[in-house]
Design a protein around this motif. Structure first.
Motif, PDB file in Angstrom:
ATOM      1  N   GLY A 181     -47.280 -16.270 -26.973  1.00  0.00           N
ATOM      2  CA  GLY A 181     -48.036 -17.442 -26.458  1.00  0.00           C
ATOM      3  C   GLY A 181     -47.336 -18.455 -25.418  1.00  0.00           C
ATOM      4  O   GLY A 181     -46.121 -17.861 -25.484  1.00  0.00           O
ATOM      5  N   GLN A 182     -47.746 -19.345 -24.699  1.00  0.00           N
ATOM      6  CA  GLN A 182     -47.084 -20.048 -23.782  1.00  0.00           C
ATOM      7  C   GLN A 182     -46.234 -21.109 -24.439  1.00  0.00           C
ATOM      8  O   GLN A 182     -45.508 -21.702 -23.959  1.00  0.00           O
ATOM      9  CB  GLN A 182     -48.052 -20.645 -22.765  1.00  0.00           C
ATOM     10  N   CYS A 210     -53.667 -20.702 -32.751  1.00  0.00           N
ATOM     11  CA  CYS A 210     -53.537 -19.602 -31.745  1.00  0.00           C
ATOM     12  C   CYS A 210     -54.681 -18.748 -31.901  1.00  0.00           C
ATOM     13  O   CYS A 210     -54.827 -18.143 -32.790  1.00  0.00           O
ATOM     14  CB  CYS A 210     -52.169 -18.934 -32.314  1.00  0.00           C
ATOM     15  N   GLN A 270     -53.965  -5.400 -23.494  1.00  0.00           N
ATOM     16  CA  GLN A 270     -53.077  -6.664 -23.291  1.00  0.00           C
ATOM     17  C   GLN A 270     -53.776  -7.703 -24.245  1.00  0.00           C
ATOM     18  O   GLN A 270     -55.075  -7.840 -23.960  1.00  0.00           O
ATOM     19  CB  GLN A 270     -53.204  -6.978 -21.788  1.00  0.00           C
ATOM     20  N   GLN A 290     -53.823 -11.840 -24.910  1.00  0.00           N
ATOM     21  CA  GLN A 290     -53.255 -13.130 -24.678  1.00  0.00           C
ATOM     22  C   GLN A 290     -53.210 -13.947 -25.881  1.00  0.00           C
ATOM     23  O   GLN A 290     -54.368 -13.891 -26.619  1.00  0.00           O
ATOM     24  CB  GLN A 290     -54.127 -13.657 -23.418  1.00  0.00           C
ATOM     25  N   VAL A 318     -53.124 -17.991 -26.867  1.00  0.00           N
ATOM     26  CA  VAL A 318     -53.542 -19.210 -26.471  1.00  0.00           C
ATOM     27  C   VAL A 318     -53.187 -20.318 -27.836  1.00  0.00           C
ATOM     28  O   VAL A 318     -53.962 -20.273 -28.454  1.00  0.00           O
ATOM     29  CB  VAL A 318     -54.599 -19.321 -25.820  1.00  0.00           C
ATOM     30  N   ALA A 328     -56.352 -15.363 -30.242  1.00  0.00           N
ATOM     31  CA  ALA A 328     -55.987 -14.039 -29.655  1.00  0.00           C
ATOM     32  C   ALA A 328     -57.421 -13.674 -28.571  1.00  0.00           C
ATOM     33  O   ALA A 328     -58.377 -13.756 -29.061  1.00  0.00           O
ATOM     34  CB  ALA A 328     -55.570 -12.780 -30.552  1.00  0.00           C
ATOM     35  N   SER A 329     -57.160 -13.007 -27.584  1.00  0.00           N
ATOM     36  CA  SER A 329     -57.932 -12.688 -26.849  1.00  0.00           C
ATOM     37  C   SER A 329     -58.883 -11.483 -26.685  1.00  0.00           C
ATOM     38  O   SER A 329     -59.995 -11.352 -26.621  1.00  0.00           O
ATOM     39  CB  SER A 329     -57.428 -12.629 -25.280  1.00  0.00           C
ATOM     40  N   TYR A 358     -46.176  -9.622 -27.961  1.00  0.00           N
ATOM     41  CA  TYR A 358     -47.026 -10.757 -27.115  1.00  0.00           C
ATOM     42  C   TYR A 358     -46.581 -12.165 -27.668  1.00  0.00           C
ATOM     43  O   TYR A 358     -46.395 -12.362 -28.724  1.00  0.00           O
ATOM     44  CB  TYR A 358     -48.693 -10.630 -27.305  1.00  0.00           C
TER      45      TYR A 358
END
Length: 122
Positions: A113-114, A22, A1, A3, A5, A24-25, A111
């Motif tokens: 982002g918000q 941006c 997964q 994420q 941000v 990535a996690s 994926y």
């Protein structure tokens, strides 16, 4: 997964510049195609910039020559430098990642982002 941000959105005046980030996690995202979409009120989500893990870039016609996408693989971060902003650039900007260019080109995004709001005033 993975994420994603985003950061860097805000309120600016026409003609100003702004840089979105941006992050990535996970480092696995380093091999993904990453980029930016935007969605203005009442309009469809629009692909505006993409970058592969080899550094190849692509831009939508509406931003070509004004926006520049780049990535720092060591930081798992993609940037969107936006210059000469106009009122028409007002939108929510979404970072996106796809596991291949095949998927990116078909808008099969793995994926999202918000989203971060960019508002350009006159």
């Amino acid at each position: 997964q993975v994420q994603l941000v985003e950061s860097g959105g805000g309120l600016v005046q026409a003609g100003d510049s702004l840089r979105l980030s941006c992050k990535a996690s996970v480092s696995a995202a380093a091999t993904y195609v990453m980029g930016w979409f935007r969605q203005a009120p009442g309009k469809e989500r629009e692909s505006i910039a993409s970058i592969t893990y080899t550094g190849d870039t692509g831009y939508g016609d509406s931003v070509k020559g004004r926006f520049t996408i780049s990535r720092d693989t060591a930081k798992n971060t993609v940037y969107l430098q936006m210059n000469s902003l106009t009122l028409e650039d007002t939108a929510i900007y979404y970072c996106a990642a796809a596991s291949s260019f095949y998927r990116w080109s078909r808008r099969q995004i793995d994926y999202w982002g918000q989203g971060t709001q960019v508002t350009v005033s006159s």
